[in-house]
Design a protein around this motif. Structure first.
Motif, PDB file in Angstrom:
ATOM      1  N   LEU A  67      34.237  14.694  95.800  1.00  0.00           N
ATOM      2  CA  LEU A  67      32.867  15.023  95.424  1.00  0.00           C
ATOM      3  C   LEU A  67      32.570  14.528  94.010  1.00  0.00           C
ATOM      4  N   TYR A  68      33.538  14.649  93.136  1.00  0.00           N
ATOM      5  CA  TYR A  68      33.404  14.175  91.751  1.00  0.00           C
ATOM      6  C   TYR A  68      33.068  12.685  91.729  1.00  0.00           C
ATOM      7  N   VAL A  69      33.804  11.896  92.510  1.00  0.00           N
ATOM      8  CA  VAL A  69      33.582  10.445  92.548  1.00  0.00           C
ATOM      9  C   VAL A  69      32.250  10.130  93.222  1.00  0.00           C
ATOM     10  N   GLN A  70      31.914  10.861  94.281  1.00  0.00           N
ATOM     11  CA  GLN A  70      30.634  10.641  94.959  1.00  0.00           C
ATOM     12  C   GLN A  70      29.466  10.876  94.000  1.00  0.00           C
ATOM     13  N   LEU A  71      29.556  11.951  93.218  1.00  0.00           N
ATOM     14  CA  LEU A  71      28.505  12.253  92.251  1.00  0.00           C
ATOM     15  C   LEU A  71      28.399  11.165  91.200  1.00  0.00           C
ATOM     16  N   PHE A  72      29.518  10.717  90.678  1.00  0.00           N
ATOM     17  CA  PHE A  72      29.514   9.667  89.661  1.00  0.00           C
ATOM     18  C   PHE A  72      29.013   8.346  90.237  1.00  0.00           C
ATOM     19  N   TRP A  73      29.338   8.067  91.502  1.00  0.00           N
ATOM     20  CA  TRP A  73      28.879   6.819  92.118  1.00  0.00           C
ATOM     21  C   TRP A  73      27.355   6.829  92.228  1.00  0.00           C
ATOM     22  N   LEU A  74      26.801   7.953  92.652  1.00  0.00           N
ATOM     23  CA  LEU A  74      25.346   8.048  92.779  1.00  0.00           C
ATOM     24  C   LEU A  74      24.660   7.946  91.415  1.00  0.00           C
ATOM     25  N   PHE A  75      25.288   8.521  90.385  1.00  0.00           N
ATOM     26  CA  PHE A  75      24.652   8.568  89.068  1.00  0.00           C
ATOM     27  C   PHE A  75      24.841   7.267  88.281  1.00  0.00           C
ATOM     28  N   PHE A  76      26.034   6.687  88.347  1.00  0.00           N
ATOM     29  CA  PHE A  76      26.331   5.510  87.527  1.00  0.00           C
ATOM     30  C   PHE A  76      26.265   4.193  88.292  1.00  0.00           C
ATOM     31  N   ALA A  77      26.725   4.181  89.556  1.00  0.00           N
ATOM     32  CA  ALA A  77      26.815   2.919  90.295  1.00  0.00           C
ATOM     33  C   ALA A  77      25.537   2.588  91.055  1.00  0.00           C
ATOM     34  N   LEU A  78      24.899   3.577  91.636  1.00  0.00           N
ATOM     35  CA  LEU A  78      23.696   3.310  92.440  1.00  0.00           C
ATOM     36  C   LEU A  78      22.601   2.606  91.646  1.00  0.00           C
ATOM     37  N   PRO A  79      22.365   2.970  90.372  1.00  0.00           N
ATOM     38  CA  PRO A  79      21.333   2.241  89.616  1.00  0.00           C
ATOM     39  C   PRO A  79      21.626   0.750  89.482  1.00  0.00           C
ATOM     40  N   MET A  80      22.900   0.359  89.497  1.00  0.00           N
ATOM     41  CA  MET A  80      23.246  -1.058  89.421  1.00  0.00           C
ATOM     42  C   MET A  80      22.846  -1.819  90.667  1.00  0.00           C
ATOM     43  N   LEU A  81      22.597  -1.076  91.758  1.00  0.00           N
ATOM     44  CA  LEU A  81      22.143  -1.691  93.013  1.00  0.00           C
ATOM     45  C   LEU A  81      20.629  -1.630  93.148  1.00  0.00           C
ATOM     46  N   GLY A  82      19.963  -1.140  92.095  1.00  0.00           N
ATOM     47  CA  GLY A  82      18.513  -1.107  92.099  1.00  0.00           C
ATOM     48  C   GLY A  82      17.893   0.208  92.526  1.00  0.00           C
ATOM     49  N   PHE A  83      18.709   1.255  92.694  1.00  0.00           N
ATOM     50  CA  PHE A  83      18.194   2.564  93.105  1.00  0.00           C
ATOM     51  C   PHE A  83      18.580   3.588  92.048  1.00  0.00           C
ATOM     52  N   ARG A  84      17.597   4.171  91.412  1.00  0.00           N
ATOM     53  CA  ARG A  84      17.874   5.153  90.367  1.00  0.00           C
ATOM     54  C   ARG A  84      17.311   6.507  90.777  1.00  0.00           C
ATOM     55  N   LEU A  85      18.146   7.525  90.759  1.00  0.00           N
ATOM     56  CA  LEU A  85      17.744   8.885  91.080  1.00  0.00           C
ATOM     57  C   LEU A  85      17.832   9.753  89.837  1.00  0.00           C
ATOM     58  N   GLU A  86      17.010  10.794  89.798  1.00  0.00           N
ATOM     59  CA  GLU A  86      17.129  11.767  88.729  1.00  0.00           C
ATOM     60  C   GLU A  86      18.495  12.457  88.811  1.00  0.00           C
TER      61      GLU A  86
END
Length: 225
Positions: A67-86
């Protein structure tokens, strides 16, 4: 302690906001997890092999990664793919995906535990697949789901401190600010423990009430306890 109590009083509004954020993350994450649990749990019992296989891959991937890695992936990695979430949305999504995968196994196992004779009786009465599921299988499986769902809900609550790592000002974040301001590490974290215990106790009591009500509707012994 004498210096801590006045500072605690001044910090109460911020702590209250932290509690509200924690409750919001828990509630929204649980709602998403519940929807995903039923979607994946029912899909895992599909008559189509491809649907069952795809569901199994998704469930095992989400359960098998941190879960820790999933959260970090969504917060740090997803924006690099063009999707940014709060930040809070990242937390809710991570909680929903992770606990939804565990919930899917609860749904699948609970449905499988309903005696086959119940389905056979529904078929004899001329019920279609959807009607059998809604009127016969799910009401009985629902009672079986509630105890493990209660455990998952409390586990989700206890995972919310992870949100402080992605800048969400939830309860742990606020208490850590209080600790930094006062230097009273023992007292500050004791407050944190007590608040989490209180919230978990309330959630557990609510889930127990739902279980009693569900058992009462089915006429099971102890439903009115």
């Amino acid at each position: 302690m004498a210096d801590f109590l006045p500072e605690l009083g001044r910090a109460l509004p911020a702590l209250g906001e932290g509690v509200l954020v924690t409750l919001a993350a828990t509630g929204l994450g649980a709602a998403l997890a519940l929807c995903l649990a039923f979607a994946l749990g029912l899909a895992s019992r599909s008559r189509y092999l491809l649907a069952r296989a795809a569901t199994r891959v998704v469930v095992e991937f989400l359960r098998g990664t941190s879960l820790y890695v999933q959260l970090f992936w969504l917060f740090f990695a997803l924006p690099m793919l063009g999707f940014r979430l709060e930040p809070l949305a990242c937390g809710v999504l991570a909680f929903g995906l992770n606990y939804g995968a565990y919930g899917a196994e609860v749904v699948r196992g609970s449905i499988a535990a309903v005696p086959a004779t119940q389905t056979e009786a529904a078929i004899a009465l001329g019920m279609g697949p959807g009607q059998r599921l809604r009127r016969v299988v799910l009401p009985q499986a629902y009672v079986l789901m509630l105890p493990p769902f209660k455990n998952l809900l409390i586990q989700l609550l206890k995972s919310t401190p992870l949100l402080s790592l992605v800048t969400v000002a939830e309860l742990t974040f606020r208490v850590d600010q209080l600790r930094s301001a006062t230097g009273a590490t023992v007292s500050a974290y004791l407050v944190l423990l007590l608040v989490y215990f209180g919230v978990a106790a309330l959630l557990g009591a609510g889930m127990n009430a739902l279980e009693r009500a569900a058992k009462a509707r089915l006429g099971q012994e102890g439903g009115g306890a």
